[in-house]
Design a protein around this motif. Structure first.
Motif, PDB file in Angstrom:
ATOM      1  N   LEU A   1       0.836  -1.193   0.000  1.00 46.04           N
ATOM      2  CA  LEU A   1       0.000   0.000   0.000  1.00 46.04           C
ATOM      3  C   LEU A   1       0.876   1.250   0.000  1.00 46.04           C
ATOM      4  O   LEU A   1       1.914   1.298   0.664  1.00 46.04           O
ATOM      5  CB  LEU A   1      -0.903   0.016   1.233  1.00 46.04           C
ATOM      6  N   ASP A   2       0.447   2.243  -0.722  1.00 47.66           N
ATOM      7  CA  ASP A   2       1.184   3.495  -0.754  1.00 47.66           C
ATOM      8  C   ASP A   2       1.049   4.230   0.572  1.00 47.66           C
ATOM      9  O   ASP A   2       0.037   4.112   1.277  1.00 47.66           O
ATOM     10  CB  ASP A   2       0.660   4.406  -1.868  1.00 47.66           C
TER      11      ASP A   2
ATOM     12  N   ILE B   1       0.739  -6.305   2.016  1.00 49.32           N
ATOM     13  CA  ILE B   1      -0.660  -6.715   2.168  1.00 49.32           C
ATOM     14  C   ILE B   1      -0.779  -7.712   3.323  1.00 49.32           C
ATOM     15  O   ILE B   1      -1.686  -7.601   4.159  1.00 49.32           O
ATOM     16  CB  ILE B   1      -1.185  -7.339   0.860  1.00 49.32           C
TER      17      ILE B   1
ATOM     18  N   TYR C   1      -6.000   1.454  -6.383  1.00 47.86           N
ATOM     19  CA  TYR C   1      -5.151   0.551  -5.618  1.00 47.86           C
ATOM     20  C   TYR C   1      -5.248  -0.876  -6.145  1.00 47.86           C
ATOM     21  O   TYR C   1      -4.233  -1.566  -6.282  1.00 47.86           O
ATOM     22  CB  TYR C   1      -5.548   0.577  -4.141  1.00 47.86           C
TER      23      TYR C   1
ATOM     24  N   ILE D   1      -1.894  -2.843  -7.498  1.00 47.94           N
ATOM     25  CA  ILE D   1      -1.342  -3.948  -6.705  1.00 47.94           C
ATOM     26  C   ILE D   1      -1.625  -5.305  -7.345  1.00 47.94           C
ATOM     27  O   ILE D   1      -0.780  -6.208  -7.318  1.00 47.94           O
ATOM     28  CB  ILE D   1      -1.886  -3.882  -5.272  1.00 47.94           C
TER      29      ILE D   1
ATOM     30  N   SER E   1      -7.418   2.918   1.648  1.00 48.51           N
ATOM     31  CA  SER E   1      -7.467   1.496   1.332  1.00 48.51           C
ATOM     32  C   SER E   1      -6.769   0.719   2.436  1.00 48.51           C
ATOM     33  O   SER E   1      -5.985   1.269   3.208  1.00 48.51           O
ATOM     34  CB  SER E   1      -6.803   1.219  -0.014  1.00 48.51           C
ATOM     35  N   TYR E   2      -7.057  -0.565   2.498  1.00 47.26           N
ATOM     36  CA  TYR E   2      -6.532  -1.427   3.547  1.00 47.26           C
ATOM     37  C   TYR E   2      -6.122  -2.772   2.948  1.00 47.26           C
ATOM     38  O   TYR E   2      -6.619  -3.179   1.882  1.00 47.26           O
ATOM     39  CB  TYR E   2      -7.584  -1.659   4.631  1.00 47.26           C
ATOM     40  N   PRO E   3      -5.243  -3.495   3.629  1.00 44.70           N
ATOM     41  CA  PRO E   3      -4.784  -4.778   3.081  1.00 44.70           C
ATOM     42  C   PRO E   3      -5.903  -5.783   2.841  1.00 44.70           C
ATOM     43  O   PRO E   3      -5.841  -6.572   1.889  1.00 44.70           O
ATOM     44  CB  PRO E   3      -3.823  -5.289   4.170  1.00 44.70           C
TER      45      PRO E   3
ATOM     46  N   GLN F   1      -1.864   6.911   4.399  1.00 46.61           N
ATOM     47  CA  GLN F   1      -2.152   7.316   3.025  1.00 46.61           C
ATOM     48  C   GLN F   1      -2.504   8.794   2.941  1.00 46.61           C
ATOM     49  O   GLN F   1      -2.140   9.470   2.000  1.00 46.61           O
ATOM     50  CB  GLN F   1      -3.284   6.459   2.447  1.00 46.61           C
TER      51      GLN F   1
END
Length: 765
Positions: free
Chosen positions: A81-82, A101, A226, A230, A255-257, A323
């Motif tokens: 994730l950025d 992730i 995202y 990814i 965003s989240y894993p 983020q």
């Protein structure tokens, strides 16, 4: 136009659906037969992850898939994730460690996702999670906001993410040295958990070469981007939707894993996969808020005008870069912190530190309460040290009405404002003149009474552009497609009401379409109080384009020149014609004539500048002299939101925001032990404000219309929180001042307040 006219307090039309159990929340609408995902999370704050043995879990009944970081890498998913990066003072860039992730190589906070199990049921997934064996070597947990020899990331050997500054350090030093008065203080801003009513959740499905992720977020395009980056997918193979969302507060804007992991699982298995966090899991894994520590100095001349302001802030970023969390908060802080006060010299240094607490530090509910909280706490202390009335000190430093537009030292240009008028009105409405008598009555009861002030100004942020599309449907209804996302603010009502105001189309015939990347080409999502102002600007542009498109078509029908036709927000009219078609009637004529080009209209608009909602908060508290229990007895707000579409919904936003700020001030606090274990992971341990913790608010608006948009609007979604933290904190310190307390930081729990009073007595002796 509706019979009650424009800008009326219309009740939310979505409430009937939501309150009677007919909401379409993500966990309610997951596809039939969707598999259940659950995550194995780290039970330690810091460790070298040596191996993961998931063989037993893979063989268990009902288990379809077990994923680890290595499995993702084997599938070609290697990007993390950025995170936001910040420039250091020396010109280099701050640290930018990868956030995987699923954990790779190390564990960096309690709750970090290590592996995911997908099974037929939640119970089977939980059983399989417990069968996974880990081999790891413990490392020391790091919680201090200070350089450490124990590095959480190799990219940041001392755990400092960035060391950033704005302003002129030398000029600030000189101005402080020359100031007639200098006020210095330390201020902490406690860490909090968002606790949206609906925890985070999502489901993913993959069919015919396309991925669909339904997630309870604050917009669809960030999540879509995202997924593409990814998972190495083309944009047109991804659809993201936001169904009903039970609260976002900025936390759900990122965003989240989990969203990446379940999307990959759905593609591998060819089956829908769903995930919904429980409350403790959310407390461990959601982006938290605040957690800042400030040292501040403010200089004044002999007339009590501010001449210099210097701040050093330490920001707890958690284990990874946010983020758009505290790193960007530095920008927001510097932009807004001078607020309504004309400071000649500004210097600010912010240092962000990683710790082994939760993964990042974001903002909750409002992007700028940190800045206003600090500024108004310092102004309150300055009034005490300078022995000047706190209302008068603010008036002395206000930007005067005749000085607008006004460019601040941080480069913001405030277009309009009437700060003195709002403060005067709030002072009268709160009956400040009667406060001494109320204080005396409290003292007779053995209690302490305090009054606190906060004057805030907010800079409405986010993408200044938005698109609106209006479509006339065959059944006589109208759809408006918007690029923002409601999380409970009442967008369905506001957008339909605004379009109705501009076109005369009955609001009950207008459907608001949001949160679908297939149906809406682009949008900025919701955050920073941008939604209604930016989206309504786009709606205005679309209505104007729509009217222009209908004029030449109707000219033949009405037997007049197109230029003669006027639209009065209800119907088309022209001198010499007895036809006065409404937009709905014109659209029906166009449909019958085969003019489908007139049935869909779309336009993008960009705001030329920001708007600046502002206002005065006055809080009155009473502290039990024996126990330290703090009760908010009265609360008054006077806001300038510019022109309002729906005053009732604006007031509701303020009520919720004030409750959130009072909650942080009096009770909310995230606690960790020395090993980085979260001690406040349930509502038994983490206190949230309840109805009896807040009073009925006195609220009104004094609008000074913005010049930055055609409607004269200013955002209001975050305003309640921006003002309430400092107002409540200042009121508590005011109450405790007579007991000798000179510093008081949130949260003001009974035991903390009692100890402040006891320590002050001991110090005095």
């Amino acid at each position: 136009m509706e019979k009650f006219g424009k800008s009326q307090p219309v009740k939310r039309r979505e409430d009937l659906r939501l309150l009677t159990g007919h909401g379409r929340y993500v966990d309610d609408i997951a596809p039939q037969g969707a598999l259940f995902a659950m995550f194995l999370r780290s039970s330690v704050a810091h460790a070298v992850l040596k191996s993961i043995d998931a063989d037993a879990a893979r063989d268990m009944e009902g288990v379809h898939l077990v994923l680890t970081g290595q499995d993702l890498a084997d599938a070609g998913i290697t990007r993390g994730l950025d995170g936001t990066t910040m420039p250091n003072r020396d010109g280099s860039m701050g640290a930018a460690p990868k956030r995987p992730i699923l954990a790779e190589g190390k564990l960096r906070f309690v709750g970090e996702a290590i592996a995911m199990v997908v099974a037929d049921s939640r119970a089977q997934a939980m059983d399989a999670i417990e069968a996974i064996e880990l081999d790891y070597d413990d490392l020391p947990a790091v919680l201090a906001l200070a350089p450490s020899d124990v590095a959480i990331h190799d990219e940041a050997p001392t755990n400092r993410a960035y060391d950033w500054e704005i302003g002129d350090a030398e000029a600030a030093e000189a101005a402080l040295n020359a100031a007639a008065h200098v006020v210095r203080m330390e201020v902490d801003d406690n860490r909090i958990i968002v606790n949206s009513m609906e925890p985070r959740g999502a489901y993913a499905e993959y069919a015919d070469g396309r991925l669909h992720l339904a997630v309870n977020g604050q917009g669809v395009w960030g999540a879509k981007a995202y997924l593409g980056k990814i998972l190495n997918m083309e944009a047109d193979t991804i659809r993201v939707t936001n169904p009903d969302v039970g609260g976002g507060f900025g936390m759900k804007g990122m965003s989240y894993p989990e969203y990446i992991a379940i999307s990959h699982a759905a593609m591998v298995l060819g089956r829908p996969v769903r995930w919904m966090s429980d409350r403790t899991e959310a407390m461990l894994s959601d982006n938290a808020g605040r957690d800042l520590s400030h040292s501040v100095e403010m200089g004044f001349d002999e007339n009590h005008r501010i001449t210099a302001y210097r701040v050093n802030t330490r920001a707890n970023l958690g284990a990874y870069n946010s983020q758009f969390g505290q790193a960007i908060q530095s920008h927001l802080f510097a932009r807004v912190v001078m607020g309504t006060y004309d400071c000649q010299t500004l210097y600010m240094n912010t240092q962000g530190f990683y710790t082994n607490t939760t993964q990042v530090d974001a903002y909750r509910g409002a992007g700028r309460p940190e800045a206003i909280y600090l500024l108004e706490r310092v102004m309150d202390m300055a009034a005490r040290e300078l022995k000047v009335d706190p209302f008068e000190l603010r008036r002395i430093n206000f930007i005067k009405e005749g000085d607008f537009p006004y460019t601040t030292v941080t480069g913001e240009t405030y277009d309009v404002g009437a700060f003195g008028r709002l403060l005067n009105r709030a002072q009268a409405k709160a009956d400040v003149a009667g406060f001494p008598a109320r204080r005396a009555a409290a003292e007779n009861r053995g209690n302490l009474r305090g009054l606190g002030i906060c004057y805030y100004i907010e800079s409405i942020l986010g993408d200044p552009s938005e698109t609106a599309k209006v479509e006339f449907n065959e059944d006589g209804t109208v759809s408006i497609y918007v690029g923002t996302q409601s999380g409970g603010q009442g967008h369905e009502t506001v957008y339909a009401q605004f379009l109705s105001d501009q076109t005369g189309i009955p609001a009950d015939l207008i459907e608001v379409v949001q949160g679908d990347s297939d149906r809406i080409a682009k949008g900025g999502g919701t955050g920073g109080s941008r939604s209604v102002t930016v989206q309504s600007t786009a709606t205005l542009a679309t209505v104007e384009k729509m009217v222009e498109a209908f004029r030449p078509y109707l000219a033949d029908k009405m037997s007049v020149e197109a230029a003669q036709i006027e639209f009065d927000a209800e119907s088309f009219r022209a001198a010499g014609s007895n036809m006065t078609p409404t937009l709905l009637e014109a659209a029906e004529m166009a449909r019958n004539d085969g003019r489908t080009d007139l049935l869909v209209h779309e336009e993008t608009a960009t705001l030329p500048g920001r708007s600046y909602p502002n206002g005065a908060h006055i809080c009155e508290v009473e502290v039990d002299g024996d126990t330290g229990q703090v009760a908010v007895k009265a609360y008054t707000v006077v806001d300038d939101f510019g022109n309002l579409i729906n005053p009732m919904l604006a007031e509701g936003q303020v009520h919720g925001g004030v409750a959130q700020g009072i909650g942080q001030a009096l009770m909310e606090h995230v606690g960790y032990d020395d090993d980085g274990q979260l001690l406040t992971a349930t509502f038994m341990d983490y206190a949230m404000p309840r109805a009896d913790d807040v009073p009925m608010y006195g609220f009104e608006t004094l609008p000074v219309p913005s010049t930055a948009n055609l409607m004269g609007m200013k955002g209001c979604g975050e305003a309640g929180t921006v003002g309430s933290m400092a107002a409540t904190a200042n009121a508590v310190l005011d109450a405790l001042w007579s007991r000798g307390v000179r510093r008081a930081d949130m949260p003001f729990t009974p035991v903390r307040v009692w100890k402040l009073m006891e320590d002050a007595v001991a110090t005095a002796q």
